[in-house]
Design a protein around this motif. Structure first.
Motif, PDB file in Angstrom:
ATOM      1  N   ARG A  39       0.838  -1.196   0.000  1.00  0.00           N
ATOM      2  CA  ARG A  39       0.000   0.000   0.000  1.00  0.00           C
ATOM      3  C   ARG A  39       0.878   1.252   0.000  1.00  0.00           C
ATOM      4  O   ARG A  39       0.597   2.212  -0.724  1.00  0.00           O
ATOM      5  CB  ARG A  39      -0.919  -0.006   1.216  1.00  0.00           C
ATOM      6  CG  ARG A  39      -1.804   1.226   1.303  1.00  0.00           C
ATOM      7  CD  ARG A  39      -2.778   1.137   2.461  1.00  0.00           C
ATOM      8  NE  ARG A  39      -3.562   2.362   2.561  1.00  0.00           N
ATOM      9  CZ  ARG A  39      -4.529   2.543   3.459  1.00  0.00           C
ATOM     10  NH1 ARG A  39      -4.829   1.579   4.317  1.00  0.00           N
ATOM     11  NH2 ARG A  39      -5.199   3.679   3.486  1.00  0.00           N
ATOM     12  N   TRP A  40       1.911   1.240   0.814  1.00  0.00           N
ATOM     13  CA  TRP A  40       2.827   2.388   0.837  1.00  0.00           C
ATOM     14  C   TRP A  40       3.471   2.577  -0.526  1.00  0.00           C
ATOM     15  O   TRP A  40       3.609   3.711  -1.000  1.00  0.00           O
ATOM     16  CB  TRP A  40       3.914   2.180   1.893  1.00  0.00           C
ATOM     17  CG  TRP A  40       4.916   3.297   1.907  1.00  0.00           C
ATOM     18  CD1 TRP A  40       4.866   4.443   2.641  1.00  0.00           C
ATOM     19  CD2 TRP A  40       6.113   3.393   1.130  1.00  0.00           C
ATOM     20  NE1 TRP A  40       5.941   5.250   2.364  1.00  0.00           N
ATOM     21  CE2 TRP A  40       6.725   4.629   1.432  1.00  0.00           C
ATOM     22  CE3 TRP A  40       6.720   2.549   0.197  1.00  0.00           C
ATOM     23  CZ2 TRP A  40       7.918   5.038   0.846  1.00  0.00           C
ATOM     24  CZ3 TRP A  40       7.909   2.956  -0.398  1.00  0.00           C
ATOM     25  CH2 TRP A  40       8.503   4.185  -0.075  1.00  0.00           C
ATOM     26  N   ASN A  41       3.850   1.479  -1.174  1.00  0.00           N
ATOM     27  CA  ASN A  41       4.508   1.567  -2.473  1.00  0.00           C
ATOM     28  C   ASN A  41       3.593   2.215  -3.512  1.00  0.00           C
ATOM     29  O   ASN A  41       4.042   3.008  -4.351  1.00  0.00           O
ATOM     30  CB  ASN A  41       4.924   0.167  -2.942  1.00  0.00           C
ATOM     31  CG  ASN A  41       5.941   0.197  -4.067  1.00  0.00           C
ATOM     32  OD1 ASN A  41       7.137   0.319  -3.837  1.00  0.00           O
ATOM     33  ND2 ASN A  41       5.470   0.104  -5.300  1.00  0.00           N
ATOM     34  N   VAL A  42       2.293   1.876  -3.469  1.00  0.00           N
ATOM     35  CA  VAL A  42       1.330   2.484  -4.381  1.00  0.00           C
ATOM     36  C   VAL A  42       1.253   3.993  -4.138  1.00  0.00           C
ATOM     37  O   VAL A  42       1.263   4.795  -5.077  1.00  0.00           O
ATOM     38  CB  VAL A  42      -0.062   1.839  -4.210  1.00  0.00           C
ATOM     39  CG1 VAL A  42      -1.121   2.600  -4.996  1.00  0.00           C
ATOM     40  CG2 VAL A  42      -0.025   0.382  -4.658  1.00  0.00           C
ATOM     41  N   GLU A  43       1.183   4.388  -2.872  1.00  0.00           N
ATOM     42  CA  GLU A  43       1.084   5.809  -2.533  1.00  0.00           C
ATOM     43  C   GLU A  43       2.368   6.551  -2.913  1.00  0.00           C
ATOM     44  O   GLU A  43       2.319   7.674  -3.438  1.00  0.00           O
ATOM     45  CB  GLU A  43       0.782   5.955  -1.044  1.00  0.00           C
ATOM     46  CG  GLU A  43      -0.601   5.426  -0.661  1.00  0.00           C
ATOM     47  CD  GLU A  43      -0.813   5.354   0.842  1.00  0.00           C
ATOM     48  OE1 GLU A  43       0.147   5.597   1.595  1.00  0.00           O
ATOM     49  OE2 GLU A  43      -1.956   5.048   1.256  1.00  0.00           O
ATOM     50  N   ALA A  44       3.514   5.937  -2.645  1.00  0.00           N
ATOM     51  CA  ALA A  44       4.781   6.565  -2.997  1.00  0.00           C
ATOM     52  C   ALA A  44       4.920   6.726  -4.504  1.00  0.00           C
ATOM     53  O   ALA A  44       5.390   7.765  -4.998  1.00  0.00           O
ATOM     54  CB  ALA A  44       5.947   5.735  -2.446  1.00  0.00           C
ATOM     55  N   SER A  45       4.498   5.709  -5.243  1.00  0.00           N
ATOM     56  CA  SER A  45       4.570   5.773  -6.710  1.00  0.00           C
ATOM     57  C   SER A  45       3.722   6.924  -7.246  1.00  0.00           C
ATOM     58  O   SER A  45       4.122   7.617  -8.183  1.00  0.00           O
ATOM     59  CB  SER A  45       4.115   4.446  -7.322  1.00  0.00           C
ATOM     60  OG  SER A  45       4.989   3.399  -6.969  1.00  0.00           O
ATOM     61  N   ASP A 225       6.878  13.569   3.007  1.00  0.00           N
ATOM     62  CA  ASP A 225       5.799  13.012   3.825  1.00  0.00           C
ATOM     63  C   ASP A 225       5.629  11.514   3.574  1.00  0.00           C
ATOM     64  O   ASP A 225       5.438  10.737   4.518  1.00  0.00           O
ATOM     65  CB  ASP A 225       4.482  13.726   3.510  1.00  0.00           C
ATOM     66  CG  ASP A 225       4.417  15.126   4.108  1.00  0.00           C
ATOM     67  OD1 ASP A 225       5.257  15.442   4.966  1.00  0.00           O
ATOM     68  OD2 ASP A 225       3.533  15.896   3.693  1.00  0.00           O
ATOM     69  N   VAL A 226       5.695  11.109   2.310  1.00  0.00           N
ATOM     70  CA  VAL A 226       5.516   9.685   2.024  1.00  0.00           C
ATOM     71  C   VAL A 226       6.725   8.888   2.512  1.00  0.00           C
ATOM     72  O   VAL A 226       6.575   7.736   2.965  1.00  0.00           O
ATOM     73  CB  VAL A 226       5.247   9.452   0.512  1.00  0.00           C
ATOM     74  CG1 VAL A 226       6.514   9.480  -0.311  1.00  0.00           C
ATOM     75  CG2 VAL A 226       4.504   8.131   0.298  1.00  0.00           C
ATOM     76  N   PRO A 238      13.254   4.274   2.422  1.00  0.00           N
ATOM     77  CA  PRO A 238      13.534   5.082   1.241  1.00  0.00           C
ATOM     78  C   PRO A 238      14.470   6.263   1.493  1.00  0.00           C
ATOM     79  O   PRO A 238      14.755   7.006   0.554  1.00  0.00           O
ATOM     80  CB  PRO A 238      12.141   5.550   0.808  1.00  0.00           C
ATOM     81  CG  PRO A 238      11.332   5.531   2.063  1.00  0.00           C
ATOM     82  CD  PRO A 238      11.854   4.391   2.863  1.00  0.00           C
ATOM     83  N   LYS A 239      14.931   6.466   2.739  1.00  0.00           N
ATOM     84  CA  LYS A 239      15.939   7.494   2.974  1.00  0.00           C
ATOM     85  C   LYS A 239      17.346   6.940   2.805  1.00  0.00           C
ATOM     86  O   LYS A 239      18.267   7.658   2.417  1.00  0.00           O
ATOM     87  CB  LYS A 239      15.816   8.065   4.386  1.00  0.00           C
ATOM     88  CG  LYS A 239      14.653   9.000   4.610  1.00  0.00           C
ATOM     89  CD  LYS A 239      14.712   9.566   6.025  1.00  0.00           C
ATOM     90  CE  LYS A 239      13.561  10.505   6.288  1.00  0.00           C
ATOM     91  NZ  LYS A 239      13.598  11.052   7.676  1.00  0.00           N
ATOM     92  N   GLN A 240      17.496   5.646   3.133  1.00  0.00           N
ATOM     93  CA  GLN A 240      18.833   5.067   3.123  1.00  0.00           C
ATOM     94  C   GLN A 240      19.005   3.944   2.095  1.00  0.00           C
ATOM     95  O   GLN A 240      20.089   3.404   1.953  1.00  0.00           O
ATOM     96  CB  GLN A 240      19.159   4.472   4.508  1.00  0.00           C
ATOM     97  CG  GLN A 240      19.184   5.483   5.629  1.00  0.00           C
ATOM     98  CD  GLN A 240      17.813   5.729   6.226  1.00  0.00           C
ATOM     99  OE1 GLN A 240      16.934   4.889   6.147  1.00  0.00           O
ATOM    100  NE2 GLN A 240      17.617   6.895   6.811  1.00  0.00           N
ATOM    101  N   ALA A 241      17.939   3.609   1.383  1.00  0.00           N
ATOM    102  CA  ALA A 241      18.021   2.501   0.415  1.00  0.00           C
ATOM    103  C   ALA A 241      19.093   2.785  -0.620  1.00  0.00           C
ATOM    104  O   ALA A 241      19.386   3.938  -0.935  1.00  0.00           O
ATOM    105  CB  ALA A 241      16.673   2.288  -0.247  1.00  0.00           C
ATOM    106  N   THR A 242      19.652   1.736  -1.142  1.00  0.00           N
ATOM    107  CA  THR A 242      20.767   1.883  -2.093  1.00  0.00           C
ATOM    108  C   THR A 242      20.415   1.318  -3.464  1.00  0.00           C
ATOM    109  O   THR A 242      21.296   1.065  -4.264  1.00  0.00           O
ATOM    110  CB  THR A 242      22.021   1.165  -1.571  1.00  0.00           C
ATOM    111  OG1 THR A 242      21.706  -0.217  -1.334  1.00  0.00           O
ATOM    112  CG2 THR A 242      22.496   1.794  -0.279  1.00  0.00           C
ATOM    113  N   GLY A 243      19.137   1.130  -3.742  1.00  0.00           N
ATOM    114  CA  GLY A 243      18.740   0.486  -4.985  1.00  0.00           C
ATOM    115  C   GLY A 243      18.685   1.396  -6.192  1.00  0.00           C
ATOM    116  O   GLY A 243      18.387   0.934  -7.292  1.00  0.00           O
ATOM    117  N   THR A 244      18.933   2.695  -6.031  1.00  0.00           N
ATOM    118  CA  THR A 244      18.909   3.593  -7.182  1.00  0.00           C
ATOM    119  C   THR A 244      20.035   3.233  -8.130  1.00  0.00           C
ATOM    120  O   THR A 244      21.199   3.161  -7.719  1.00  0.00           O
ATOM    121  CB  THR A 244      19.074   5.053  -6.725  1.00  0.00           C
ATOM    122  OG1 THR A 244      18.034   5.351  -5.805  1.00  0.00           O
ATOM    123  CG2 THR A 244      18.980   6.003  -7.897  1.00  0.00           C
ATOM    124  N   PRO A 245      19.749   2.988  -9.422  1.00  0.00           N
ATOM    125  CA  PRO A 245      20.802   2.556 -10.338  1.00  0.00           C
ATOM    126  C   PRO A 245      21.780   3.677 -10.650  1.00  0.00           C
ATOM    127  O   PRO A 245      21.459   4.840 -10.512  1.00  0.00           O
ATOM    128  CB  PRO A 245      20.024   2.161 -11.602  1.00  0.00           C
ATOM    129  CG  PRO A 245      18.765   2.945 -11.530  1.00  0.00           C
ATOM    130  CD  PRO A 245      18.442   3.090 -10.088  1.00  0.00           C
TER     131      PRO A 245
END
Length: 245
Positions: A39-45, A225-226, A238-245
């Motif tokens: 659900r969070w992923n849908v809202e963030a998208s 906010d999201v 999503p503040k510290q994730a490292t998945g950005t290519p």
């Protein structure tokens, strides 16, 4: 025979498909937490897509404006969208041809519905509306460094101090990847969304600082906010994730 009762979360995972939900279950550790993450992923998208809308429109209009100026300065007929320069790759020319076809079809249908006898001529705006972000991303490919970038496209980014193509190409590549993830309904929780926001602000800022300021004032808070609403503890988030290519 009676059916075995399953939880609401298990039902949703079945409806969304176990394959699609597998990354969420693996990250969250349980069906209940996986649904929260989904659900969070849908809202963030949705929030990211709003911001990407502004970025994409600013980017494509800036490049188009300079390509149009260069096209006229070269004494070429028509528009660069309908009479593309030889420097463009075969793929880009094919993308333009397909965009013109889709634009003409759309315009004709609209005109027929309005009861008109014949559709008006295509405008550049009609064609631009049919071009994907991928087209504009490849307009910034390094293969154009010594011709289209030097003669035209670099002027789309007056705030790009050193006029290095790679400085604008790199964030646009990352944002193109993000847009594709969202368009295909894929997870974004493995990305550092603050870096995505920074890429959008950087790219827009190279075009126009005042537009960048407007973008920051209208989009930054919703993305933060999201991020702050991320539902799971113990994950990088999503503040510290490292998945950005």
């Amino acid at each position: 025979m009676g059916q075995q009762k399953i939880s609401s979360e298990q039902l949703l995972i079945a409806r969304f498909s176990p394959a699609r939900m597998a990354p969420y279950v693996a990250a969250a550790g349980s069906p209940r937490e996986a649904i929260k993450l989904y659900r969070w992923n849908v809202e963030a998208s949705a929030v990211l897509y709003e911001a990407l809308h502004v970025f994409e429109v600013v980017l494509r209009n800036a490049i188009h404006e300079q390509m149009a100026l260069w096209h006229r300065a070269e004494g070429r007929t028509g528009s660069w969208l309908t009479n593309p320069p030889a420097q463009l790759t075969a793929r880009s020319k094919d993308d333009l041809a397909k965009a013109r076809g889709r634009a003409q079809e759309t315009l004709t249908k609209k005109h027929q519905l309005a009861g008109g006898a014949s559709a008006p001529a295509l405008t550049d705006g009609d064609i631009i509306a049919q071009l994907t972000l991928g087209f504009w991303r490849f307009m910034l490919a390094t293969r154009y460094t010594h011709d289209l970038w030097r003669d035209a496209i670099r002027y789309a980014f007056p705030q790009l101090t050193h006029q290095r193509l790679s400085d604008i190409e790199s964030p646009v590549i990352r944002l193109h990847w993000l847009r594709n993830r969202i368009a295909h309904l894929e997870p974004v929780f493995t990305r550092n969304l603050l870096l995505d926001l920074k890429d959008m602000r950087t790219a827009i800022g190279y075009v126009c600082p005042r537009t960048q300021a407007w973008f920051a004032s209208t989009r930054t808070q919703s993305i933060k906010d999201v991020i702050n609403a991320f539902p799971l503890e113990g994950l990088p988030g999503p503040k510290q994730a490292t998945g950005t290519p």
